[in-house]
Design a protein around this motif. Structure first.
Motif, PDB file in Angstrom:
ATOM      1  N   LEU A 146     -39.381 -11.312  39.758  1.00 29.88           N
ATOM      2  CA  LEU A 146     -39.214 -12.050  41.675  1.00 29.88           C
ATOM      3  C   LEU A 146     -38.056 -10.851  42.670  1.00 29.88           C
ATOM      4  N   ALA A 147     -37.086 -10.206  41.576  1.00 29.50           N
ATOM      5  CA  ALA A 147     -36.432  -9.718  42.464  1.00 29.50           C
ATOM      6  C   ALA A 147     -36.813  -8.212  42.506  1.00 29.50           C
ATOM      7  N   LEU A 148     -37.422  -7.935  41.324  1.00 27.43           N
ATOM      8  CA  LEU A 148     -38.646  -6.354  41.989  1.00 27.43           C
ATOM      9  C   LEU A 148     -39.537  -6.821  42.858  1.00 27.43           C
ATOM     10  N   ALA A 149     -40.641  -7.770  42.587  1.00 30.00           N
ATOM     11  CA  ALA A 149     -42.214  -8.061  43.552  1.00 30.00           C
ATOM     12  C   ALA A 149     -41.219  -7.973  44.768  1.00 30.00           C
ATOM     13  N   LEU A 150     -40.356  -9.145  45.444  1.00 34.76           N
ATOM     14  CA  LEU A 150     -39.810  -9.895  46.345  1.00 34.76           C
ATOM     15  C   LEU A 150     -38.535  -8.524  46.963  1.00 34.76           C
ATOM     16  N   SER A 151     -38.270  -7.416  45.949  1.00 28.30           N
ATOM     17  CA  SER A 151     -37.630  -6.506  46.918  1.00 28.30           C
ATOM     18  C   SER A 151     -39.165  -5.384  48.424  1.00 28.30           C
ATOM     19  N   GLU A 152     -40.133  -5.148  47.894  1.00 29.83           N
ATOM     20  CA  GLU A 152     -40.819  -5.123  48.792  1.00 29.83           C
ATOM     21  C   GLU A 152     -41.235  -5.592  49.825  1.00 29.83           C
ATOM     22  N   LEU A 153     -40.278  -6.862  49.959  1.00 30.22           N
ATOM     23  CA  LEU A 153     -40.640  -7.485  51.476  1.00 30.22           C
ATOM     24  C   LEU A 153     -39.449  -8.098  52.132  1.00 30.22           C
ATOM     25  N   TYR A 154     -37.958  -8.102  51.218  1.00 26.10           N
ATOM     26  CA  TYR A 154     -36.707  -7.810  51.737  1.00 26.10           C
ATOM     27  C   TYR A 154     -36.591  -7.562  50.845  1.00 26.10           C
ATOM     28  N   GLU A 155     -34.275  -7.453  51.902  1.00 26.89           N
ATOM     29  CA  GLU A 155     -33.710  -6.878  51.119  1.00 26.89           C
ATOM     30  C   GLU A 155     -32.943  -7.676  49.893  1.00 26.89           C
ATOM     31  N   THR A 156     -33.470  -7.515  48.939  1.00 25.24           N
ATOM     32  CA  THR A 156     -33.255  -8.646  47.929  1.00 25.24           C
ATOM     33  C   THR A 156     -31.287  -8.219  46.811  1.00 25.24           C
ATOM     34  N   SER A 157     -31.148  -8.978  47.183  1.00 30.00           N
ATOM     35  CA  SER A 157     -29.789  -9.274  46.200  1.00 30.00           C
ATOM     36  C   SER A 157     -29.709  -9.911  44.870  1.00 30.00           C
ATOM     37  N   LEU A 158     -29.881 -10.082  43.227  1.00 30.85           N
ATOM     38  CA  LEU A 158     -30.023 -10.221  41.998  1.00 30.85           C
ATOM     39  C   LEU A 158     -29.088 -11.129  42.039  1.00 30.85           C
ATOM     40  N   ILE A 159     -28.407 -11.765  41.673  1.00 27.64           N
ATOM     41  CA  ILE A 159     -27.113 -12.996  41.573  1.00 27.64           C
ATOM     42  C   ILE A 159     -27.740 -13.919  40.333  1.00 27.64           C
ATOM     43  N   TYR A 160     -27.438 -13.062  38.836  1.00 25.04           N
ATOM     44  CA  TYR A 160     -26.931 -14.271  37.886  1.00 25.04           C
ATOM     45  C   TYR A 160     -25.822 -14.922  37.300  1.00 25.04           C
ATOM     46  N   CYS A 161     -25.823 -15.902  37.214  1.00 31.21           N
ATOM     47  CA  CYS A 161     -24.613 -17.237  37.314  1.00 31.21           C
ATOM     48  C   CYS A 161     -24.125 -18.001  36.021  1.00 31.21           C
ATOM     49  N   PHE A 162     -23.590 -17.866  35.152  1.00 39.72           N
ATOM     50  CA  PHE A 162     -23.398 -18.277  34.134  1.00 39.72           C
ATOM     51  C   PHE A 162     -22.126 -18.736  33.678  1.00 39.72           C
ATOM     52  N   GLU A 163     -21.166 -19.369  33.123  1.00 39.59           N
ATOM     53  CA  GLU A 163     -19.938 -19.696  33.035  1.00 39.59           C
ATOM     54  C   GLU A 163     -18.203 -19.067  32.655  1.00 39.59           C
ATOM     55  N   LYS A 164     -19.265 -17.482  32.507  1.00 43.60           N
ATOM     56  CA  LYS A 164     -18.174 -16.830  32.267  1.00 43.60           C
ATOM     57  C   LYS A 164     -18.025 -16.135  33.724  1.00 43.60           C
ATOM     58  N   ASN A 165     -16.363 -15.014  34.552  1.00 40.69           N
ATOM     59  CA  ASN A 165     -16.367 -14.811  35.064  1.00 40.69           C
ATOM     60  C   ASN A 165     -16.950 -13.352  35.759  1.00 40.69           C
ATOM     61  N   GLY A 166     -17.302 -13.475  34.814  1.00 40.63           N
ATOM     62  CA  GLY A 166     -18.399 -11.148  34.685  1.00 40.63           C
ATOM     63  C   GLY A 166     -18.617 -11.150  32.856  1.00 40.63           C
TER      64      GLY A 166
END
Length: 265
Positions: free
Chosen positions: A171-191
């Protein structure tokens, strides 16, 4: 490209399984201004339900083997139970969410993964032109927040189980052609951590070179490898940036203090 920004946020891991943590995360997600998309997995609930039904969940290298009966279970859980609980909670927090599978509005098509060394069953692989960006843009322009489950389709009536991390990066790859896109992966660790047992050992930034080194040292292993592979692929093809961090710290994203930032150099 539009000057408009878009945040694509993927939630998974133990957070989906913990209703209290999930509610806290969704409140923080709802508070993020502007256009945004949520992508969610839900594997542990599916595994538990499958067990209750007498089905054995089979995994290889962190990826689920999806036979016909397991496809029924993951579709019910991902696109049904998990999706609707998330959408209902977002409505509570004033976020006008819309729960989608890849089949809805034909937004994400996939192909059944070819059998090589392992037969993954009804697992879907996303191709370069699989994402229907114009349909998604209509939802975003109408003020809706799309919430994607990890279910896609092949265009011929067959549903497919597709890795949620892969959906988020596609989704991020495709929509980066239309928007300035940031991709954020959230899970249970701090990083991304140098020591899995030490939440303070966050690696603030990783580039391609350090990623290869950390893999060879065994610091990054198992399920984190496909997550970072997807992330670096996304950055190399136009996504502005990728972050990985704790779902409960999502409010820190606006302050530039969230988790691990991934970059090419």
């Amino acid at each position: 490209m539009s000057n408009s920004t878009l945040h694509i946020i993927k939630i998974g891991g133990n957070v989906i399984d913990d209703s209290d943590q999930l509610m806290i995360f969704l409140e923080k997600f709802a508070a993020i201004p502007g256009k945004k998309i949520l992508v969610h997995g839900g594997g542990k609930i599916a595994t538990r339900l499958a067990s209750d039904l007498g089905l054995e969940a089979k995994m290889v290298d962190g990826r689920r083997i999806t036979d016909e009966k397991m496809l029924d279970v993951v579709t019910m859980v991902y696109a049904g139970l998990t999706s609707k609980n998330i959408v209902a909670t977002l409505q509570k927090y004033g976020c006008d969410a819309l729960g989608l599978s890849g089949a809805d509005a034909n937004v994400i098509k996939a192909i059944k993964r070819p059998v090589k060394d392992i037969d993954y069953g009804f697992a879907g692989d996303i191709l370069a032109d699989s994402v229907n960006t114009l349909s998604i843009k209509k939802f975003l322009d109408a003020g809706f927040t799309p919430v994607f489950s990890a279910i896609t389709h092949n265009g011929n009536g067959q549903l497919l189980n597709t890795n949620a991390d892969t959906i988020a990066s596609s989704l991020a790859l495709a929509l980066s052609e239309l928007y300035e896109t940031s991709l954020i992966y959230c899970f249970e660790k701090n990083g991304v951590l140098t020591d899995i047992s030490d939440e303070d050992s966050v690696i603030e930034s990783i580039n391609v070179e350090s990623f290869e080194k950390l893999k060879s040292q065994g610091v990054i292993s198992e399920g984190m490898i496909p997550k970072l592979d997807n992330a670096f692929n996304a950055i190399s093809k136009g996504v502005k940036n990728v972050y990985i961090g704790n779902a409960l710290n999502l409010h820190l994203f606006q302050q530039g203090k969230f988790g691990t930032c991934l970059a090419i150099k």
